[in-house]
Design an enzyme around this catalytic site. Sequence first.
Site, short mmCIF file in Angstrom:
data_model
loop_
_atom_site.label_atom_id
_atom_site.label_comp_id
_atom_site.label_asym_id
_atom_site.label_seq_id
_atom_site.Cartn_x
_atom_site.Cartn_y
_atom_site.Cartn_z
N ASP A 121 -5.78 -3.07 -0.52
CA ASP A 121 -6.95 -2.58 -1.25
C ASP A 121 -6.46 -1.70 -2.39
OD1 ASP A 121 -9.51 -1.89 -2.06
OD2 ASP A 121 -9.63 -0.21 -0.63
N GLU A 122 -6.39 -2.28 -3.57
CA GLU A 122 -5.91 -1.59 -4.76
C GLU A 122 -4.55 -0.91 -4.51
OE1 GLU A 122 -9.00 0.99 -6.22
OE2 GLU A 122 -10.33 -0.68 -6.67
N PRO A 123 -3.56 -1.68 -4.03
CA PRO A 123 -2.26 -1.10 -3.67
C PRO A 123 -1.45 -0.57 -4.85
CG PRO A 123 -2.14 -3.49 -3.60
CD PRO A 123 -3.58 -3.14 -3.80
#
Length: 485
Positions: A121-123
């Site tokens: 998740d949005e790394p």
Amino acid sequence: MPPGLRFLFLFLATVCPLRSTAVAIGVNWGTTSSHPLPPLKVLELLKSNNISKVKLFDADPLVLQALSGSNIGVTVGIPNSMLKSFNSSKKVAESWVHDNVTRYFSSGSSGVRIEYIAVGDEPFHLSYGEQFHPFVTGAAINVQTALTRANLASQVKVVVPCSYDIIQSESGLPSKGHFRSDLNKTMIELLTFLRKHHSPFFVTISPFITFHKSKNISLDFALFKEAAHPRNDSHRIYKNSFDLSYDTLVTALSVVGFPEMNIVVAKIGWPTDGAANATSFISETFMKGLMDHVHSKSGTPLRPRNPPAETYIFSLLDEDQRSIATGNFERHWGLFTFDGQAKYRIDFGQGLKKPENAKNVEYLPSKWCVVNNNKDLSNASTNAMDACSVADCTALSPGGSCFNISWPGNISYAFNSYYQQHDQRADSCDFGGLGLITTVDPSVGNCRFSIELRTSHTVSLSGSYHFPWMILLTVKSYFFLLYFY
């Protein structure tokens, strides 16, 4: 990249737009709440509002069971904390795919229509540094291999949701858009993988945050207002923040050799509390502008008549346990309140109207915890600050819905928030003898003193939640200023 080649990519992106099918609108369904609305209630909410796509941040079995047989297109998520193990072990990826994807597909028409697996998740968010960079593409490859072995690769796509801060533009204009230098190599690897498997690029676009961070973006420009002053970029006219952000990404993709990459807007929305300009009225204005723009299929200057095929609103419900490291508004992105009540009108494809509310919601008893005005309140602000270190006091933020309630009403709000999150236990309304349980609703104007949901999915709040110290100090200053002035 040579200037001539870069121009060619930009030219192709402009004059050879990708063919777009029907525009689809979905929602992000997060569950970072102390008392989440039960999954079956959320499913009823989705169905009653004709929402056909939902993006999850994990693969909660209770949520997936509720979605079984619904025919709603689903994106399941793999948390960032699991990326390293997925990258290093194909067996871990295969086991996860079996437990969270294959199992639900095996039920046929009564199963879950999983369309995407979101790896992380949005790394690449700036706040994470480079801690996840080495693992993202490898994890995606191993998940793809697991899908192939499960004979699901033709039905499920592997994607990586990206935050918008992966993009930079020194001029603030699309023509200068490019990926962050620390991401160039990783992005090319990821985009090569996505193109090979015909997967789209998932990205967050947030006109609200862009507006707050940029002095060059007006509120009207962020809200799709016709009166907004347009931006000129190489004879391309930008009339709103969305198109400006979207085409900055298009340019960045073109610069590294992927001008044809399909884009899915994975998260976009406008919060309704916790900050200045975060209100239901402004959010409704933004959502109307966004929906009109998306449904018009006008596209953007670099991709005319080619809007994103899918757009996921962030988010379905408010979440009182979301991290507020980036702002107190983070807990108020929902189209609906935490209990499934619509905040404003929106067009899901059937015209602008007030959405259907969640039905037959079960609440805790009609009781609130307030400050006892008959007591010595000299330590009340300290107790309120302690309550807010665990409970949700974001509505008390400057610009928030409860910011203007006077002292000690703000103390009561803090006490009640703590009391509700702890299931109205009598000892959670003590506060050194300053708390008082009442059956009279203390809500004032738009400041709602909530009653929590009766749910068996309550998360533990003891010792597991860390309140950001900067915001804690802000809350402390707020209470003491109101007390002394």
